[in-house]
Design a protein around this motif. Structure first.
Motif, PDB file in Angstrom:
ATOM      1  N   GLY A  57       0.816  -1.167  -0.036  1.00  0.00           N
ATOM      2  CA  GLY A  57      -0.136   0.020   0.022  1.00  0.00           C
ATOM      3  C   GLY A  57       0.866   1.189  -0.043  1.00  0.00           C
ATOM      4  N   ALA A  58       1.643   1.350   0.688  1.00  0.00           N
ATOM      5  CA  ALA A  58       2.742   2.295   0.720  1.00  0.00           C
ATOM      6  C   ALA A  58       3.482   2.917  -0.516  1.00  0.00           C
ATOM      7  CB  ALA A  58       3.968   2.207   2.005  1.00  0.00           C
ATOM      8  N   ILE A  59       3.770   1.712  -1.177  1.00  0.00           N
ATOM      9  CA  ILE A  59       4.541   1.817  -2.423  1.00  0.00           C
ATOM     10  C   ILE A  59       3.224   2.342  -3.604  1.00  0.00           C
ATOM     11  CG2 ILE A  59       5.519   0.954  -4.563  1.00  0.00           C
ATOM     12  CD1 ILE A  59       6.870  -0.966  -2.383  1.00  0.00           C
ATOM     13  N   LEU A  60       2.276   1.715  -3.682  1.00  0.00           N
ATOM     14  CA  LEU A  60       1.210   2.192  -4.552  1.00  0.00           C
ATOM     15  C   LEU A  60       0.617   3.556  -4.306  1.00  0.00           C
ATOM     16  CD1 LEU A  60      -1.055   1.355  -6.668  1.00  0.00           C
ATOM     17  CD2 LEU A  60      -2.332   0.487  -4.898  1.00  0.00           C
ATOM     18  N   ILE A  61       0.346   3.973  -2.969  1.00  0.00           N
ATOM     19  CA  ILE A  61      -0.167   5.325  -2.604  1.00  0.00           C
ATOM     20  C   ILE A  61       0.560   6.338  -2.927  1.00  0.00           C
ATOM     21  CG2 ILE A  61      -1.023   6.617  -0.854  1.00  0.00           C
ATOM     22  CD1 ILE A  61      -2.504   4.139   0.150  1.00  0.00           C
ATOM     23  N   SER A  62       1.944   6.106  -2.307  1.00  0.00           N
ATOM     24  CA  SER A  62       3.291   7.305  -2.552  1.00  0.00           C
ATOM     25  C   SER A  62       3.296   7.345  -4.044  1.00  0.00           C
ATOM     26  CB  SER A  62       4.401   6.667  -2.043  1.00  0.00           C
ATOM     27  OG  SER A  62       4.952   5.464  -2.696  1.00  0.00           O
ATOM     28  N   SER A  63       3.002   6.393  -5.076  1.00  0.00           N
ATOM     29  CA  SER A  63       2.997   6.507  -6.460  1.00  0.00           C
ATOM     30  C   SER A  63       1.992   7.374  -7.161  1.00  0.00           C
ATOM     31  CB  SER A  63       3.164   5.008  -7.327  1.00  0.00           C
ATOM     32  OG  SER A  63       4.203   4.197  -6.761  1.00  0.00           O
ATOM     33  N   ILE A  64       0.664   7.087  -6.591  1.00  0.00           N
ATOM     34  CA  ILE A  64      -0.279   7.745  -6.820  1.00  0.00           C
ATOM     35  C   ILE A  64      -0.342   9.469  -6.504  1.00  0.00           C
ATOM     36  CG2 ILE A  64      -2.864   7.982  -6.579  1.00  0.00           C
ATOM     37  CD1 ILE A  64      -3.049   5.240  -6.290  1.00  0.00           C
ATOM     38  N   ILE A  65       0.298   9.491  -5.145  1.00  0.00           N
ATOM     39  CA  ILE A  65       0.376  10.915  -4.676  1.00  0.00           C
ATOM     40  C   ILE A  65       1.363  11.656  -5.610  1.00  0.00           C
ATOM     41  CG2 ILE A  65       1.415  12.167  -2.848  1.00  0.00           C
ATOM     42  CD1 ILE A  65       0.316  10.002  -0.886  1.00  0.00           C
ATOM     43  N   PHE A  66       2.525  11.073  -5.898  1.00  0.00           N
ATOM     44  CA  PHE A  66       3.378  11.621  -6.669  1.00  0.00           C
ATOM     45  C   PHE A  66       2.939  11.806  -8.251  1.00  0.00           C
ATOM     46  CE2 PHE A  66       6.732  11.581  -9.891  1.00  0.00           C
ATOM     47  CZ  PHE A  66       7.552  12.683  -9.517  1.00  0.00           C
ATOM     48  N   GLY A  67       2.383  10.981  -8.832  1.00  0.00           N
ATOM     49  CA  GLY A  67       1.691  11.211 -10.026  1.00  0.00           C
ATOM     50  C   GLY A  67       0.729  12.396 -10.088  1.00  0.00           C
ATOM     51  N   GLY A  68      -0.033  12.395  -8.901  1.00  0.00           N
ATOM     52  CA  GLY A  68      -1.038  13.471  -8.879  1.00  0.00           C
ATOM     53  C   GLY A  68      -0.479  14.880  -8.782  1.00  0.00           C
ATOM     54  N   PHE A  69       0.432  15.133  -7.633  1.00  0.00           N
ATOM     55  CA  PHE A  69       1.202  16.405  -7.623  1.00  0.00           C
ATOM     56  C   PHE A  69       2.079  16.705  -8.961  1.00  0.00           C
ATOM     57  CE2 PHE A  69       0.468  15.490  -2.937  1.00  0.00           C
ATOM     58  CZ  PHE A  69      -0.195  16.504  -2.444  1.00  0.00           C
ATOM     59  N   TRP A  70       2.585  15.555  -9.569  1.00  0.00           N
ATOM     60  CA  TRP A  70       3.578  15.989 -10.829  1.00  0.00           C
ATOM     61  C   TRP A  70       2.583  16.717 -11.826  1.00  0.00           C
ATOM     62  CZ3 TRP A  70       3.734  14.785 -15.872  1.00  0.00           C
ATOM     63  CH2 TRP A  70       4.987  14.992 -16.700  1.00  0.00           C
ATOM     64  N   LEU A  71       1.364  16.184 -11.914  1.00  0.00           N
ATOM     65  CA  LEU A  71       0.266  16.599 -13.064  1.00  0.00           C
ATOM     66  C   LEU A  71       0.377  18.064 -12.754  1.00  0.00           C
ATOM     67  CD1 LEU A  71      -2.347  13.830 -13.338  1.00  0.00           C
ATOM     68  CD2 LEU A  71      -0.663  14.552 -15.058  1.00  0.00           C
ATOM     69  N   PHE A  72       0.203  18.809 -11.655  1.00  0.00           N
ATOM     70  CA  PHE A  72      -0.065  20.135 -11.353  1.00  0.00           C
ATOM     71  C   PHE A  72       1.312  20.707 -10.986  1.00  0.00           C
ATOM     72  CE2 PHE A  72      -3.796  17.880  -9.901  1.00  0.00           C
ATOM     73  CZ  PHE A  72      -4.906  18.662 -10.606  1.00  0.00           C
ATOM     74  N   MET A  73       2.383  20.010 -10.738  1.00  0.00           N
ATOM     75  CA  MET A  73       3.496  20.811 -10.302  1.00  0.00           C
ATOM     76  C   MET A  73       4.555  20.476 -11.230  1.00  0.00           C
ATOM     77  SD  MET A  73       3.377  20.398  -6.285  1.00  0.00           S
ATOM     78  CE  MET A  73       4.452  21.705  -5.777  1.00  0.00           C
ATOM     79  N   GLN A  74       4.690  19.562 -12.067  1.00  0.00           N
ATOM     80  CA  GLN A  74       5.717  19.126 -12.927  1.00  0.00           C
ATOM     81  C   GLN A  74       6.812  18.870 -11.978  1.00  0.00           C
ATOM     82  OE1 GLN A  74       5.299  18.747 -16.366  1.00  0.00           O
ATOM     83  NE2 GLN A  74       3.368  18.374 -15.604  1.00  0.00           N
ATOM     84  N   ASP A  75       8.309  19.427 -12.509  1.00  0.00           N
ATOM     85  CA  ASP A  75       9.274  19.269 -11.996  1.00  0.00           C
ATOM     86  C   ASP A  75       9.453  19.471 -10.158  1.00  0.00           C
ATOM     87  OD1 ASP A  75       9.918  18.135 -14.319  1.00  0.00           O
ATOM     88  OD2 ASP A  75      11.352  19.813 -14.720  1.00  0.00           O
ATOM     89  N   TYR A  76       8.711  20.437  -9.821  1.00  0.00           N
ATOM     90  CA  TYR A  76       8.606  20.979  -8.358  1.00  0.00           C
ATOM     91  C   TYR A  76       8.132  19.807  -7.389  1.00  0.00           C
ATOM     92  CZ  TYR A  76       9.632  25.671 -10.187  1.00  0.00           C
ATOM     93  OH  TYR A  76      10.330  26.842 -10.669  1.00  0.00           O
ATOM     94  N   ALA A  77       7.337  19.073  -8.118  1.00  0.00           N
ATOM     95  CA  ALA A  77       6.778  17.694  -7.350  1.00  0.00           C
ATOM     96  C   ALA A  77       7.894  17.047  -6.773  1.00  0.00           C
ATOM     97  CB  ALA A  77       5.951  16.835  -8.063  1.00  0.00           C
ATOM     98  N   PHE A  78       9.224  17.077  -7.202  1.00  0.00           N
ATOM     99  CA  PHE A  78      10.282  16.296  -6.864  1.00  0.00           C
ATOM    100  C   PHE A  78      10.873  17.035  -5.489  1.00  0.00           C
ATOM    101  CE2 PHE A  78      10.146  14.818 -10.950  1.00  0.00           C
ATOM    102  CZ  PHE A  78      10.754  13.406 -10.901  1.00  0.00           C
ATOM    103  N   ALA A  79      10.296  18.181  -5.011  1.00  0.00           N
ATOM    104  CA  ALA A  79      10.614  18.821  -4.008  1.00  0.00           C
ATOM    105  C   ALA A  79       9.600  18.925  -3.112  1.00  0.00           C
ATOM    106  CB  ALA A  79      11.090  20.394  -4.036  1.00  0.00           C
ATOM    107  N   PHE A  80       8.286  18.949  -3.419  1.00  0.00           N
ATOM    108  CA  PHE A  80       6.979  19.010  -2.735  1.00  0.00           C
ATOM    109  C   PHE A  80       6.743  17.663  -2.233  1.00  0.00           C
ATOM    110  CE2 PHE A  80       2.653  18.599  -2.100  1.00  0.00           C
ATOM    111  CZ  PHE A  80       2.304  19.712  -1.424  1.00  0.00           C
ATOM    112  N   VAL A  81       6.798  16.594  -2.909  1.00  0.00           N
ATOM    113  CA  VAL A  81       6.396  15.495  -2.374  1.00  0.00           C
ATOM    114  C   VAL A  81       7.386  14.816  -1.260  1.00  0.00           C
ATOM    115  CG1 VAL A  81       6.058  12.818  -3.168  1.00  0.00           C
ATOM    116  CG2 VAL A  81       5.212  14.800  -4.613  1.00  0.00           C
ATOM    117  N   PRO A  82       8.632  14.819  -1.351  1.00  0.00           N
ATOM    118  CA  PRO A  82       9.402  14.480  -0.351  1.00  0.00           C
ATOM    119  C   PRO A  82       8.968  14.923   1.330  1.00  0.00           C
ATOM    120  CG  PRO A  82      10.734  14.920  -1.948  1.00  0.00           C
ATOM    121  CD  PRO A  82       9.525  15.658  -2.399  1.00  0.00           C
ATOM    122  N   GLY A  83       8.513  16.342   1.120  1.00  0.00           N
ATOM    123  CA  GLY A  83       8.157  16.932   2.568  1.00  0.00           C
ATOM    124  C   GLY A  83       7.069  16.294   2.708  1.00  0.00           C
TER     125      GLY A  83
END
Length: 208
Positions: free
Chosen positions: A119-145
């Motif tokens: 579940g951790a791997i699946l949901i973290s992937s969905i979270i990253f994908g969702g934020f990447w759609l809106f934030m693009q490269d900045y998701a690589f800084a936002f999602v770790p937080g």
């Protein structure tokens, strides 16, 4: 009816969710396993933000902090509107019980206090994908937080259920979450932070 009200709360013990042993195994985990996986994912994304996407230190720090505190809202909304959604349909009862209701029924079951690895791997992937759609490269800084915010929540949640309350200022966290489990399952949805309970008025009245 609330998931924590339609079944008797057990002080200890456990029970199977699935008859299939493989599916059942996937619902259980020592808390350190999914937390380690998410920590590695968070560190990897942060590394990529610097090495592949040239996100500056200041920008990274700002997005990381915003992501961290954004988790507290995510924690509240998921807990209130997904894990405690109205049980007026069969599929809703299945979702709430499978993902959270069994935790309310067996709150001392240490294998089900945190999200299992799959579940951790699946949901973290969905979270990253969702934020990447809106934030693009900045998701690589936002999602770790955001993920570190979840890790903080998960550690606090595990400690509350696995250990006795400390004799210091953190004791209120144990009391706060215990009220949600044993007295007011429709209140106190925050675990690591109470702020959204006060903003959205999901705190018990004083005479209750």
């Amino acid at each position: 009816m609330d998931i924590a009200q339609d079944r008797k709360i057990k002080g200890s013990g456990t029970k199977n969710l699935f008859e299939n042993p493989i599916l059942e195994k996937l619902t259980r985990s020592h808390f350190s396993v999914p937390l380690s996986i998410l920590a590695i994912i968070s560190i990897s994304l942060a590394y990529l933000s610097f090495t592949q996407f040239n996100i500056g230190v200041v920008t990274f720090a700002i997005l990381f902090i915003i992501g961290f505190f954004s988790w507290t809202l995510g924690e509240y909304l998921i807990h209130r509107y997904v894990f405690h959604m109205d049980n007026d349909k069969r599929w809703k009862r299945w979702v709430t019980y499978t993902f959270h209701g069994i935790h309310h029924e067996y709150p001392k079951d240490k294998d089900r206090i945190v999200m299992p690895p799959a579940g951790a791997i699946l949901i973290s992937s969905i979270i990253f994908g969702g934020f990447w759609l809106f934030m693009q490269d900045y998701a690589f800084a936002f999602v770790p937080g955001f993920l570190v915010g979840y890790l903080t929540y998960a550690f606090v949640h595990y400690a509350i259920h696995a250990y006795q309350p400390p004799k210091n200022f953190l004791r209120w966290l144990w009391i706060y979450h215990s009220i949600h489990h044993y007295k007011h399952p429709d209140k106190y949805f925050g675990v690591s932070s109470p702020i959204w309970d006060y903003i959205f008025n999901t705190v018990p009245k004083k005479n209750n």
